[in-house]
Design a protein around this motif. Structure first.
Motif, PDB file in Angstrom:
ATOM      1  N   THR A  94       3.354   9.891   2.117  1.00 55.94           N
ATOM      2  CA  THR A  94       3.769   8.511   2.332  1.00 55.94           C
ATOM      3  C   THR A  94       4.548   7.970   1.135  1.00 55.94           C
ATOM      4  N   HIS A  95       5.007   6.720   1.267  1.00 52.83           N
ATOM      5  CA  HIS A  95       5.930   6.134   0.291  1.00 52.83           C
ATOM      6  C   HIS A  95       5.379   6.093  -1.136  1.00 52.83           C
ATOM      7  N   ARG A  96       4.084   5.799  -1.276  1.00 50.27           N
ATOM      8  CA  ARG A  96       3.581   5.516  -2.623  1.00 50.27           C
ATOM      9  C   ARG A  96       2.315   6.338  -2.889  1.00 50.27           C
ATOM     10  N   GLU A  97       2.550   7.539  -3.388  1.00 52.59           N
ATOM     11  CA  GLU A  97       1.454   8.439  -3.747  1.00 52.59           C
ATOM     12  C   GLU A  97       1.653   8.945  -5.170  1.00 52.59           C
ATOM     13  N   MET A  98       0.531   9.260  -5.828  1.00 54.44           N
ATOM     14  CA  MET A  98       0.553   9.778  -7.195  1.00 54.44           C
ATOM     15  C   MET A  98      -0.530  10.826  -7.347  1.00 54.44           C
ATOM     16  N   SER A  99      -0.351  11.695  -8.325  1.00 57.41           N
ATOM     17  CA  SER A  99      -1.432  12.608  -8.679  1.00 57.41           C
ATOM     18  C   SER A  99      -2.578  11.797  -9.272  1.00 57.41           C
ATOM     19  N   GLU A 100      -3.756  12.379  -9.281  1.00 60.19           N
ATOM     20  CA  GLU A 100      -4.912  11.697  -9.867  1.00 60.19           C
ATOM     21  C   GLU A 100      -4.667  11.392 -11.352  1.00 60.19           C
ATOM     22  N   ASP A 101      -4.016  12.294 -12.062  1.00 59.42           N
ATOM     23  CA  ASP A 101      -3.732  12.051 -13.481  1.00 59.42           C
ATOM     24  C   ASP A 101      -2.810  10.851 -13.663  1.00 59.42           C
ATOM     25  N   TYR A 156      -0.611   2.324  -5.093  1.00 63.50           N
ATOM     26  CA  TYR A 156      -0.437   3.771  -4.973  1.00 63.50           C
ATOM     27  C   TYR A 156      -1.790   4.441  -4.690  1.00 63.50           C
ATOM     28  N   VAL A 157      -1.728   5.577  -3.997  1.00 60.45           N
ATOM     29  CA  VAL A 157      -2.950   6.315  -3.661  1.00 60.45           C
ATOM     30  C   VAL A 157      -2.792   7.774  -4.089  1.00 60.45           C
ATOM     31  N   ASN A 158      -3.925   8.473  -4.143  1.00 59.92           N
ATOM     32  CA  ASN A 158      -3.891   9.907  -4.384  1.00 59.92           C
ATOM     33  C   ASN A 158      -3.199  10.613  -3.213  1.00 59.92           C
ATOM     34  N   PRO A 159      -2.667  11.817  -3.423  1.00 57.40           N
ATOM     35  CA  PRO A 159      -1.853  12.479  -2.389  1.00 57.40           C
ATOM     36  C   PRO A 159      -2.541  12.583  -1.030  1.00 57.40           C
ATOM     37  N   GLY A 180       0.819  -1.199   0.000  1.00 59.24           N
ATOM     38  CA  GLY A 180       0.000   0.000   0.000  1.00 59.24           C
ATOM     39  C   GLY A 180       0.855   1.252   0.000  1.00 59.24           C
ATOM     40  N   ASN A 181       0.252   2.376   0.315  1.00 58.09           N
ATOM     41  CA  ASN A 181       1.003   3.639   0.290  1.00 58.09           C
ATOM     42  C   ASN A 181       2.009   3.758   1.418  1.00 58.09           C
ATOM     43  N   ASP A 182       1.816   3.031   2.510  1.00 62.61           N
ATOM     44  CA  ASP A 182       2.748   3.098   3.637  1.00 62.61           C
ATOM     45  C   ASP A 182       3.897   2.107   3.524  1.00 62.61           C
ATOM     46  N   ASP A 183       3.943   1.333   2.447  1.00 63.58           N
ATOM     47  CA  ASP A 183       4.938   0.276   2.304  1.00 63.58           C
ATOM     48  C   ASP A 183       6.066   0.676   1.357  1.00 63.58           C
ATOM     49  N   PRO A 184       7.313   0.651   1.818  1.00 67.84           N
ATOM     50  CA  PRO A 184       8.433   0.903   0.906  1.00 67.84           C
ATOM     51  C   PRO A 184       8.580  -0.236  -0.104  1.00 67.84           C
ATOM     52  N   LEU A 185       9.092   0.102  -1.282  1.00 68.30           N
ATOM     53  CA  LEU A 185       9.140  -0.860  -2.385  1.00 68.30           C
ATOM     54  C   LEU A 185       9.990  -2.087  -2.088  1.00 68.30           C
ATOM     55  N   TYR A 186      11.012  -1.962  -1.224  1.00 66.75           N
ATOM     56  CA  TYR A 186      11.875  -3.121  -0.983  1.00 66.75           C
ATOM     57  C   TYR A 186      11.133  -4.290  -0.346  1.00 66.75           C
ATOM     58  N   LEU A 187       9.949  -4.048   0.192  1.00 61.34           N
ATOM     59  CA  LEU A 187       9.190  -5.164   0.762  1.00 61.34           C
ATOM     60  C   LEU A 187       8.701  -6.124  -0.314  1.00 61.34           C
ATOM     61  N   PHE A 188       8.585  -5.667  -1.566  1.00 65.09           N
ATOM     62  CA  PHE A 188       8.233  -6.596  -2.649  1.00 65.09           C
ATOM     63  C   PHE A 188       9.260  -7.719  -2.745  1.00 65.09           C
ATOM     64  N   ASP A 189      10.547  -7.382  -2.607  1.00 63.05           N
ATOM     65  CA  ASP A 189      11.603  -8.395  -2.709  1.00 63.05           C
ATOM     66  C   ASP A 189      11.501  -9.411  -1.577  1.00 63.05           C
ATOM     67  N   ILE A 190      11.048  -8.973  -0.419  1.00 61.71           N
ATOM     68  CA  ILE A 190      10.882  -9.897   0.709  1.00 61.71           C
ATOM     69  C   ILE A 190       9.698 -10.829   0.441  1.00 61.71           C
ATOM     70  N   ILE A 191       8.609 -10.289  -0.100  1.00 59.05           N
ATOM     71  CA  ILE A 191       7.454 -11.130  -0.442  1.00 59.05           C
ATOM     72  C   ILE A 191       7.868 -12.238  -1.403  1.00 59.05           C
ATOM     73  N   ASP A 192       8.767 -11.922  -2.327  1.00 56.67           N
ATOM     74  CA  ASP A 192       9.215 -12.905  -3.318  1.00 56.67           C
ATOM     75  C   ASP A 192       9.943 -14.088  -2.696  1.00 56.67           C
TER      76      ASP A 192
END
Length: 326
Positions: free
Chosen positions: A195-202, A187-190, A150-162
């Protein structure tokens, strides 16, 4: 962003039969909530399990070893037995802890890089512990546990899930689930918290549109999107002032919609089978957007309460949907 990779996790084949799903989100490192999720999967005899994001906890609590078997935690001094009680409570509430001496504590306070590294290692350690438990309990069960960040999760956790045998990352893949498909995006709207994973609506809309163009049939697609659609029962949160404090009027907290307009637009345009969301802990609810069932199981991770949704898909429709708590 390289959203779609060549190799996909194995999907679920059901030969046209019904698919039973258990969904949860926003576990935020709570040991007890995660273990209840694993127990519920077997209790409901589901075919697949899904975690919609926000695995990471929000706080790292220092425990100072002051010698002679004594430890100081938030100003309280305890012995080894008291330490076990406190550390278990910390874990159940979805927080992390680090045991250090006074010198190490001062280094954490005064050196942000050391604090960040300690937080990172605590996140990785907790997730690896969860993977070990899931792999043991679901070995040979043929029940995949699909996991998104989710938005609170840093990307390196994907490697741990693997590293897991049964927990499979979902973001970036079209996951076949019987006669259906699932796409995921964490990712979520601002937000006010950057937080770690946010994007504009566009940006959100552009990414989601690209993903939807990869599915065979939108009407048989599950949208596992961490951000809920804007203007629904799923995205009600307290209105905040400039100091990030809840606005109170007439003795009551003022609520406002904080979900994603891009997510809503995608649902309105493509009319998928189902939207499963999280992110807004206090908005545990069902709703419909352009005829599509959308839901948010909510979260009370810090109280050790498990919130989830049990769903049954059959003949191209959502036959059963039920919010569960335990």
């Amino acid at each position: 962003m390289g959203l779609f990779r060549k190799k996909q996790p194995d999907g679920v084949s059901n030969g046209g039969r019904q698919i039973k799903i258990l969904f949860t989100s926003d576990l935020h490192a709570s040991d007890v909530a995660f273990k209840k999720f694993l127990n519920a999967g077997k209790m409901f005899k589901v075919d697949i399990m899904i975690i919609g994001g926000d695995l990471a906890g929000k706080a790292l609590i220092p425990i100072i070893d002051i010698g002679e078997g004594k430890y100081e935690v938030n100003g309280e001094v305890v012995g080894r037995e008291g330490l076990q009680v406190i550390t278990q409570r910390i874990r159940n509430e979805g927080n992390y802890y680090i045991i250090t001496d006074k010198k190490g504590y001062e280094e954490l306070v005064n050196d942000k890089s050391k604090l960040d590294e300690a937080f990172k290692q605590a996140m990785i350690e907790r997730l690896r512990e969860w993977i070990k438990i899931a792999d043991e309990r679901y070995a040979g069960a043929n029940i995949p546990i699909y996991v998104n960040l989710g938005n609170d999760d840093p990307l390196y956790l994907f490697d741990i899930i693997d590293e897991s045998n049964v927990m499979k990352r979902t973001e970036g893949f079209v996951i076949p689930i019987g006669d259906y498909e699932m796409i995921s995006f964490g990712y979520v709207n601002p937000t006010p918290w950057n937080t770690h994973r946010e994007m504009s609506e566009d940006e959100l809309y552009s990414n989601l549109k690209t993903m939807m163009e990869k599915v065979r049939d939108p009407s048989k697609t599950i949208l596992n999107l961490h951000a809920p659609p804007y203007g629904t029962n799923l995205d009600n949160a307290p209105l905040l002032d400039k100091n990030l404090k809840a606005v109170v009027r007439g003795g009551e907290i003022v609520m406002t919609h904080v979900g994603s307009k891009a997510v809503r637009q995608i649902i309105e345009e493509y009319k998928p089978l189902l939207g499963i969301h999280g992110h807004i802990h206090e908005s545990r609810a069902f709703d419909k957007v352009a005829g599509t069932l959308v839901l948010n199981p909510g979260s009370e991770y810090n109280s050790g309460i498990f919130h989830g949704a049990y769903l049954v898909l059959e003949n191209g429709k959502v036959k059963t949907h039920q919010l569960i708590t335990g």
